[in-house]
Design a protein around this motif. Structure first.
Motif, PDB file in Angstrom:
ATOM      1  N   GLN A  29      15.174  -8.031  58.843  1.00 61.49           N
ATOM      2  CA  GLN A  29      16.601  -7.448  59.180  1.00 61.49           C
ATOM      3  C   GLN A  29      16.941  -6.454  58.160  1.00 61.49           C
ATOM      4  OE1 GLN A  29      17.590  -7.432  62.308  1.00 61.49           O
ATOM      5  NE2 GLN A  29      15.818  -8.759  62.893  1.00 61.49           N
ATOM      6  N   ASN A  30      16.775  -6.730  56.869  1.00 69.27           N
ATOM      7  CA  ASN A  30      17.486  -6.011  55.766  1.00 69.27           C
ATOM      8  C   ASN A  30      16.551  -4.692  55.770  1.00 69.27           C
ATOM      9  OD1 ASN A  30      19.077  -8.153  54.994  1.00 69.27           O
ATOM     10  ND2 ASN A  30      17.625  -8.662  53.256  1.00 69.27           N
ATOM     11  N   PHE A  31      15.181  -4.812  56.230  1.00 66.64           N
ATOM     12  CA  PHE A  31      14.376  -3.592  56.180  1.00 66.64           C
ATOM     13  C   PHE A  31      14.973  -2.702  57.377  1.00 66.64           C
ATOM     14  CE2 PHE A  31      10.899  -1.140  57.860  1.00 66.64           C
ATOM     15  CZ  PHE A  31      10.376  -0.365  56.859  1.00 66.64           C
ATOM     16  N   ARG A  32      15.184  -3.186  58.453  1.00 66.01           N
ATOM     17  CA  ARG A  32      15.476  -2.374  59.370  1.00 66.01           C
ATOM     18  C   ARG A  32      16.901  -1.558  59.336  1.00 66.01           C
ATOM     19  NH1 ARG A  32      12.606  -4.352  65.106  1.00 66.01           N
ATOM     20  NH2 ARG A  32      10.375  -4.861  63.840  1.00 66.01           N
ATOM     21  N   ARG A  33      17.736  -2.440  58.626  1.00 63.12           N
ATOM     22  CA  ARG A  33      18.988  -1.692  58.384  1.00 63.12           C
ATOM     23  C   ARG A  33      18.837  -0.692  57.403  1.00 63.12           C
ATOM     24  NH1 ARG A  33      21.398  -7.254  58.765  1.00 63.12           N
ATOM     25  NH2 ARG A  33      20.686  -7.623  56.547  1.00 63.12           N
TER      26      ARG A  33
END
Length: 326
Positions: A276-280
């Motif tokens: 999720q952090n990467f996609r943000r």
């Protein structure tokens, strides 16, 4: 007498590893090498033209993205007793490529091959946490080296051995997820291991620290001449560049899933990234756009396909994926 050499660090990513293109130099028992050759001013109008010619001759690969990396000119770069001959100053280049079945078949005919760069630097792969070799072999050996007296005649250093080891490896400052590890200090760590006599190149080059002890067998494959140092420089450059330029897309196919993109970034940075952090990060940077198509290659639910949004290069001068502990 000075000769100018040209060296190519050619990088691709084949899930899940970053690959570097190597050749087998003439002669039996010679370690793998980066593609390299001399600059010939009668044949090559520029260094880059000469580099591309050598790479195509040795690997049958035509390079796309290329940038000059560094000039390597230290005395004694190769073997400590071989400085009576011409002094070779090498200009290193970083190139990014994509692996294909067609290119791999051509490489095999040229006796060239892709190798995971972690086969040369096993201590740099932190995707599953602290590598076993760091705690089991490297830190005990460096601790002994820190306590040993500095040989007479050694060049003065602005920092102590202890400070240099702490800054390069920083194991005391890590949290459970590895925050505090500076993935960009690849060259610093390799040069420490070389100076401490722990890698095969130090023994081969006749460095006193290596002749006084056995090299550690778990510290990766040795390379021809100082090519592992050149490769370390390239890895440091590429890991840093991920954060301010979208170079990762030079390694991706025209369309990809976000999972594919994350695995590529993880392979290069040597870090595990939370999904999720990467996609943000990707969404915040507005780096990709959906194609409207999906992929079923994973065998699970269809995944949306994306492509690099090249217009973003006109909108912002610096952009990248700010992964890592810095």
């Amino acid at each position: 007498m000075i000769e100018i050499g040209l060296n190519a660090v050619i990088v691709a990513v084949a899930d899940p590893h970053p690959q570097v293109l190597t050749i087998a130099p003439p002669g039996g028992g010679v370690p793998p090498a980066l593609p390299f050759g001399p600059f010939d001013p009668t044949r090559h109008r520029t260094f880059e033209i000469g580099l591309r010619e050598w790479v195509e001759e040795q690997t049958a690969l035509r390079l796309g993205y290329v940038e000059q990396l560094y000039t390597f000119g230290d005395r004694g770069r190769h073997h400590i007793h071989s400085d009576d001959g011409p002094h070779v100053v090498s200009v290193g280049y970083l190139a990014l490529a994509r692996q294909t079945a067609r290119s791999d078949a051509a490489l095999a005919q040229q006796n060239a091959r892709w190798r995971s760069w972690y086969s040369f630097f096993p201590w740099e792969d932190w995707r599953a946490g602290v590598p076993d070799v760091v705690a089991a072999e490297i830190m005990p050996a460096l601790s002994a080296w820190m306590r040993a007296p500095v040989p007479a005649g050694s060049p003065p250093r602005a920092q102590s051995r202890e400070d240099r080891v702490r800054q390069a490896f920083n194991l005391q400052g890590l949290d459970e997820e590895g925050a505090g590890w500076d993935e960009e200090k690849v060259l610093d760590r390799y040069e420490l291991l070389y100076e401490a006599g722990l890698v095969e190149e130090a023994r081969r080059d006749g460095r006193p620290a290596a002749l006084e002890r056995d090299c550690l067998p778990g510290l990766g494959l040795a390379m021809h001449y100082d090519h592992r140092r050149i490769l370390a420089t390239a890895i440091s450059r590429l890991r840093a560049k991920l954060k301010y330029r979208p170079v990762v897309f030079e390694l991706m196919p025209p369309t990809f899933t976000l999972t594919d993109l994350q695995r590529c970034v993880e392979a290069i940075s040597g870090r595990h990234l939370h999904k999720q952090n990467f996609r943000r990060l990707v969404e915040k940077g507005d780096l990709v756009e959906a194609t409207g198509e999906t992929s079923t290659a994973t065998g699970g639910r269809p995944a949306a396909l994306f492509r690099f949004r090249r217009d973003v290069l006109k909108e912002r001068p610096t952009l990248g994926l700010r992964v890592g502990g810095r």
